[in-house]
Motif scaffolding. Structure first.
Motif, mmCIF file in Angstrom:
data_model
loop_
_atom_site.group_PDB
_atom_site.id
_atom_site.type_symbol
_atom_site.label_atom_id
_atom_site.label_comp_id
_atom_site.label_asym_id
_atom_site.label_seq_id
_atom_site.Cartn_x
_atom_site.Cartn_y
_atom_site.Cartn_z
ATOM 1 N N PRO A 245 0.811 -1.233 0.000
ATOM 2 C CA PRO A 245 0.000 0.000 0.000
ATOM 3 C C PRO A 245 0.838 1.274 0.000
ATOM 4 N N LEU A 246 1.770 1.352 -0.931
ATOM 5 C CA LEU A 246 2.652 2.517 -1.035
ATOM 6 C C LEU A 246 2.468 3.143 -2.405
ATOM 7 N N LYS A 247 1.905 4.317 -2.440
ATOM 8 C CA LYS A 247 1.623 4.998 -3.698
ATOM 9 C C LYS A 247 2.905 5.253 -4.478
ATOM 10 N N LEU A 306 5.369 -2.454 7.801
ATOM 11 C CA LEU A 306 4.018 -1.909 7.898
ATOM 12 C C LEU A 306 3.060 -2.872 8.594
ATOM 13 N N LYS A 332 8.634 6.875 -0.488
ATOM 14 C CA LYS A 332 7.234 6.465 -0.652
ATOM 15 C C LYS A 332 6.720 5.742 0.597
ATOM 16 N N PHE A 333 7.654 5.252 1.408
ATOM 17 C CA PHE A 333 7.293 4.491 2.600
ATOM 18 C C PHE A 333 6.929 5.399 3.773
ATOM 19 N N PRO A 335 5.350 8.425 4.513
ATOM 20 C CA PRO A 335 4.010 8.902 4.885
ATOM 21 C C PRO A 335 3.062 7.774 5.268
ATOM 22 N N VAL A 336 3.188 6.626 4.624
ATOM 23 C CA VAL A 336 2.324 5.495 4.950
ATOM 24 C C VAL A 336 2.676 4.941 6.328
ATOM 25 N N PHE A 337 3.962 4.905 6.638
ATOM 26 C CA PHE A 337 4.406 4.450 7.954
ATOM 27 C C PHE A 337 3.841 5.349 9.047
ATOM 28 N N ASP A 339 1.237 7.285 8.916
ATOM 29 C CA ASP A 339 -0.214 7.123 8.955
ATOM 30 C C ASP A 339 -0.608 5.877 9.736
ATOM 31 N N LYS A 340 0.219 4.832 9.643
ATOM 32 C CA LYS A 340 -0.083 3.568 10.318
ATOM 33 C C LYS A 340 0.286 3.622 11.804
#
Length: 450
Positions: A245-247, A306, A332-333, A335-337, A339-340
């Motif tokens: 799930p990494l844009k 993640l 890319k990692f 912001p998702v990290f 957020d999680k």
């Protein structure tokens, strides 16, 4: 005035001594001196420049493929940097014996064009040299930096144009040095094939289930415990096109494999083992390039990282291993990290380690919101106060010491990157402080000053 050398470089007049070096290499009694350029060293103390010993070997030994390969395999194990320490010298010999004889070369070093002279015929010895060139090409793939696959391809093109069938054989069978049970696997759900020449791992799944993914990971891990190239690709296109799930992360076999495998908790130990086996600085997934360049293990690290905070140490170790000047896919990692997991006393170390793993991690406006409270601003202050302790590896400290850089100055320099990535340009700071209390503004201002 010429520099006084403490090692020999002249072949003429030193032939008897050079014979002793050749014998010592063949008998595994030769060493390398510790000081640059690490000349060869006899037990009796004589030193000789490495490339000149190899030049003498070429001059004094008629070509015999097995003799030459055996000699260079011994050198590979002797040299501190293995094949890379003498690949240039071999390249000059190949150019002299084959390339310049059979090809007309035009253009400069960066844009050479080789035109085959079809009027010349190869001798039996030269045909054997083509097989030796294939061995050298394989060494470039296995032991050289990832960009040396270009040199390997040039060698393969040369021998193919000169009529050798060896490359076709290598494409089909690899070197043949790895056992079949290592390079091939098949059951009702899964087929795996690996080629150690072209550094490819091909996976086909008839039925996608936990057992199939387990067996695929076991296959790859067994392969990576052998002499398989450290830079490689995983060719895998499942029916279930699950991606991490990494844009913006590239769609590739590695992405598909670990995005699917990580869903099975029982497979996490195999994924962690893969990371330990595949993670090597200066090595890359060869099916990715430019902005998607990624060190082997990348997608597995992202998948586990993640999934659960117990893998934070895996993330930190990965970020500290990455060659920061050559890879930026990890941006890319981040912001998702966040957020999680948000920011806490453990995740902040992952966050900052990720920032430091590339030359300049871009600022993201979303990052600011994680640090507009007193608790997280204090966590930043703690990281600043203990920066070298938390974020510099022993390798970092040694490099700074060897190059004469002050550790605190380097910490201050790196801290500027953390501030930029987190809060953006200075002109944004007034807008940020409007969201903060007086106490938070006080901490924020301390973060910005040395």
């Amino acid at each position: 005035m010429s520099r006084q050398l403490d090692y020999l470089v002249e072949i003429k007049g030193n032939e008897l001594l050079l014979e002793r070096f050749i014998d010592a290499i063949n008998n595994n009694t030769c060493k390398t001196a510790k000081e640059y350029p690490e000349p060869y060293l006899l037990v009796t103390g004589e030193k000789f420049l490495n490339s000149r010993v190899i030049d003498y070997f070429f001059e004094s030994r008629p070509f015999d493929k097995n003799l030459y390969i055996d000699f260079f395999e011994k050198l590979r194990k002797l040299e501190s940097r293995g094949f890379n320490n003498y690949s240039y010298t071999i390249g000059l010999w190949i150019e002299k014996r084959i390339t310049k004889k059979f090809f007309k070369i035009t253009g400069n070093d960066w844009d050479k064009v080789k035109t085959l002279d079809s009027n010349l015929e190869l001798s039996f010895e030269e045909i054997e040299i083509l097989n030796f060139i294939c061995y050298v090409a394989v060494c470039h793939i296995k032991y050289g930096a990832s960009y040396e696959t270009v040199t390997a391809k040039e060698y393969f093109d040369i021998v193919t144009q000169l009529g050798s069938k060896e490359v076709v054989k290598l494409k089909k069978e690899g070197t043949g040095k790895l056992p079949k049970n290592i390079t091939h696997y098949k059951d009702n759900d899964l087929t795996c094939d690996a080629n150690d020449v072209f550094a490819t791992v091909k996976i086909k799944m008839k039925n996608e289930n936990e057992e199939a993914y387990h067996n695929a990971l076991i296959f790859i891990n067994k392969l990576l415990k052998t002499d398989f190239p450290k830079s490689f690709e995983i060719n895998f296109s499942p029916k279930t096109k699950e991606l991490l799930p990494l844009k913006g992360l590239p769609k590739c076999g590695q992405n598909y494999l670990f995005a699917n495998a990580v869903k099975y908790q029982n497979l996490h130990p195999e994924i962690a083992e893969y990371i330990n086996l595949a993670k090597h600085k200066w090595e890359w997934y060869i099916n990715l390039e430019d902005e998607n360049c990624a060190m082997p293990s990348t997608f597995a690290v992202f998948a586990l990282g993640l999934n659960n905070e117990k893998y934070f140490d895996v993330l930190i170790d990965y970020f500290q291993t990455v060659a920061e000047e050559h890879q930026s896919i990890q941006e890319k990692f981040t912001p998702v990290f966040l957020d999680k997991f948000g920011i806490n006393d453990r995740s902040i170390k992952v966050y900052i380690s990720c920032i430091l793993s590339m030359q300049e991690h871009p600022h993201n406006k979303a990052f600011i919101s994680y640090f507009t409270n007193e608790k997280n601003l204090n966590l930043l202050m703690e990281s600043k106060a203990h920066f070298s302790e938390y974020y510099f590896t022993e390798e970092n400290l040694k490099d700074y010491s060897d190059s004469g850089n002050d550790v605190q100055e380097m910490a201050d320099y790196c801290w500027e990157s953390v501030i930029y990535t987190t809060f953006g340009q200075v002109e944004n700071f007034d807008k940020i402080t409007k969201q903060l209390t007086e106490k938070e503004i006080e901490i924020f201002n301390k973060l910005r000053t040395q």
